[in-house]
Design an enzyme around this catalytic site. Structure first.
Site, PDB file in Angstrom:
ATOM      1  N   THR A 135       0.852  -1.204   0.000  1.00 59.45           N
ATOM      2  CA  THR A 135       0.000   0.000   0.000  1.00 59.45           C
ATOM      3  C   THR A 135       0.883   1.248   0.000  1.00 59.45           C
ATOM      4  O   THR A 135       2.073   1.173   0.288  1.00 59.45           O
ATOM      5  CB  THR A 135      -0.938   0.014   1.236  1.00 59.45           C
ATOM      6  OG1 THR A 135      -0.130   0.106   2.412  1.00 59.45           O
ATOM      7  CG2 THR A 135      -1.787  -1.249   1.309  1.00 59.45           C
ATOM      8  N   LYS A 195       7.385   2.391   2.962  1.00 63.31           N
ATOM      9  CA  LYS A 195       8.385   2.927   3.891  1.00 63.31           C
ATOM     10  C   LYS A 195       7.784   3.406   5.214  1.00 63.31           C
ATOM     11  O   LYS A 195       8.487   3.491   6.217  1.00 63.31           O
ATOM     12  CB  LYS A 195       9.104   4.123   3.241  1.00 63.31           C
ATOM     13  CG  LYS A 195       9.953   3.767   2.049  1.00 63.31           C
ATOM     14  CD  LYS A 195      10.540   5.001   1.391  1.00 63.31           C
ATOM     15  CE  LYS A 195       9.526   5.747   0.545  1.00 63.31           C
ATOM     16  NZ  LYS A 195       9.228   5.146  -0.766  1.00 63.31           N
ATOM     17  N   GLY A 202       6.465  12.428 -15.118  1.00 65.96           N
ATOM     18  CA  GLY A 202       6.027  11.344 -14.244  1.00 65.96           C
ATOM     19  C   GLY A 202       7.026  11.016 -13.149  1.00 65.96           C
ATOM     20  O   GLY A 202       6.935   9.965 -12.508  1.00 65.96           O
ATOM     21  N   LYS A 237      14.016   6.542   4.150  1.00 65.92           N
ATOM     22  CA  LYS A 237      14.975   5.548   3.659  1.00 65.92           C
ATOM     23  C   LYS A 237      16.223   5.507   4.543  1.00 65.92           C
ATOM     24  O   LYS A 237      16.784   4.444   4.815  1.00 65.92           O
ATOM     25  CB  LYS A 237      15.346   5.865   2.213  1.00 65.92           C
ATOM     26  CG  LYS A 237      14.178   5.646   1.250  1.00 65.92           C
ATOM     27  CD  LYS A 237      14.458   6.263  -0.111  1.00 65.92           C
ATOM     28  CE  LYS A 237      13.303   6.006  -1.075  1.00 65.92           C
ATOM     29  NZ  LYS A 237      13.369   6.863  -2.271  1.00 65.92           N
TER      30      LYS A 237
END
Lengths: 335, 335
Positions: free
Chosen positions: A93, A122, A203, A221
């Site tokens: 998700t 994440k 994009g 991260k």
């Protein structure tokens, strides 16, 4: 090996395609015969105890925008993570860095019912890495997340498996492709606003671009890397963070005159975690342009090593899920 | 775990230092208690069935330039590889790309007497990789050689362990630091001859620099990578090779005008192996300067990945020997 897949965006669909294309080699090379027993998107669920027909699943998703139309029966959706038998739960998700939901609750439910978890989300890890890892150990299952850092580029695997006998003492990285693209365009003369427009057009920037330009995505991260690679027990609150929104064209041009670039650099050094715009020499291997990501690990004996790759992409990230699946299989024995 | 170390140059001595410094962590983390039972240099041998005193070994080597002075007795030197009991043989003699000797015979003797082999010597592998690998498999021992490519940079491990479930389809690399340094200096305006002089002065070029500038060293590494990573059965004869000796300053300046560099590029693509000067864009992650090495792997699903690091150095290469040792230990069980 029975899988539950939660989330059917670009990565989820790419992963299904990869499973279809790799089924022969997965069995021959690794002894893995994956069966997707449940697949969930925001509109409903497809379920089959003997394994969904993956080609059909993809075409249903494409045609109706939801997997719920896979069959006419409506499978029981309540507490599905706990109630469906499976060896691996895939949490795909979208990332939510405020509450971590729905990913966080999903992962907890899966771990509690002894399911191995692979996530590319994440949020839950940035907010709760230490406690999720503890939960997985307590339940004697694995929690893997290769796709959360570097997309398909095996940054985490490199640090964990390629430097045995040595010790990583610090690392720095460009961990967000969107901001790197914007900064690259600015070094070519565009203003921040124009560079952002181009990134959106191409994009490279998603709807919620503030997570990128504020440094949140890179910080998430960084937290994952600091926990996994350095063994720290930290969350996103422990990161000093400054984004790129106040970088001016003049700053960039000033740097360029000295053969330097401004990059959004995530750093883990001596227990300090930071994400901030920093000046990097053109000759530094970490100084990559466009949407590339790069990480330099400093180690005790084997010197500095840089790994560079595309930090995103549906198929690339799907390939990292497959790596996690193989690692789980190698640790347990499942048909 | 008993070791025989053959060759006590910079790498051999660095490895001994590394063993001294890492002995605690090697035992705690990997269960390895290495005992160096024999150590050989061009002037003689030091031997102790219970394990040499490594501090003493180093100081003897430093003081007398040979390990032969370790004790007054002269150990029996004849067929020592066959006759001494050990689990691992370390081949650290200088690279010879014509005959592969003495490394080739040493490795064969060790494999034949069921010793695992770690080598940083490229010669035997460049000339006979397929047959040596077969010999090691036949004798049920391991042949490892991480230090032959990339020095301390785990190029081979990356390709072998970090992309599971995916397939590397081709790769290109800058595999020789000396020529990369020379070409970098030439891009700053020096002639080939002057750049070579600076490289020698800085210790980046060894006595026998022709192996570097003719492309032989890069070709040897390419052969090792093609065998190990791609599963080809090739030797150095299969590489199309052109060195950098005929590169003119004008060529380099011509390229620079288009934001490009000339690099000595090793390539493995579609079963073709080549080493030759090639034009590389400044923006390509592989375009590293100075003595750095870089390799870009192209893979089926996870995209292009580049790994960059110092391609040489005593301690760096020693760290790669340690990695091999740990891998051997993980495959067998030795105290």
């Amino acid at each position: 090996m029975r899988l539950i897949i939660c989330g059917m965006g670009v990565v989820g669909q790419s992963f299904i395609k990869l499973l279809i294309n790799s089924s022969d080699s997965l069995y021959k090379k690794y002894g893995i015969r994956p069966r997707v027993v449940a697949c969930i998107d925001s509109n409903g669920m497809a379920f089959s105890q003997t394994g969904l027909d993956l080609e059909k699943l993809l075409s249903v998703k494409e045609k109706f925008r939801t997997v719920a139309k896979y069959s006419d029966e409506k499978p029981n959706f309540e507490n599905y993570i706990e109630n469906i038998d499976a060896e691996v739960f895939l949490e795909l998700t979208p990332t939510n860095l405020i509450s971590g939901e729905p990913g966080l609750s999903n992962i907890i439910s899966a771990l509690r019912t002894q399911k191995n978890v692979i996530t590319v989300n994440k949020g839950p890890l940035a907010l709760s890495f230490p406690s999720l890892m503890e939960l997985s150990e307590y339940n004697n299952v694995m929690l893997r997340f290769s796709g959360t850092v570097g997309g398909g580029t095996p940054v985490l695997e490199f640090a964990k498996h390629c430097l045995k006998g040595d010790k990583i003492t610090s690392f720095i990285g460009i961990l967000n492709g969107t901001t790197n693209y914007i900064l690259t365009k600015m070094s070519e003369g565009l203003t921040f606003e124009d560079a952002l427009k181009v990134a959106k057009m191409k994009g490279y920037a998603e709807a919620n671009v503030s997570l990128d330009v504020n440094g949140d995505d890179a910080a998430a991260k960084l937290v994952i890397m600091a926990n996994w690679i350095m063994g720290y027990k930290v969350t996103i609150k422990d990161v000093y963070k400054r984004g790129i929104t106040d970088i001016k064209l003049e700053d960039i041009n000033e740097a360029l005159k000295k053969r330097k670039y401004i990059k959004l650099i995530a750093m883990c050094d001596n227990r300090n975690l930071s994400v901030q715009p920093s000046i990097v020499s053109k000759d530094d291997p970490i100084c990559v342009n466009g949407t590339l990501n790069a990480v330099t690990f400093k180690s005790e004996h084997s010197g500095d090593q840089t790994i560079i790759g595309k930090g995103a992409g549906g198929m690339e990230t799907a390939s990292s899920i497959l790596r996690d699946l193989i690692e789980i299989k190698e640790n347990f024995s499942m048909p």
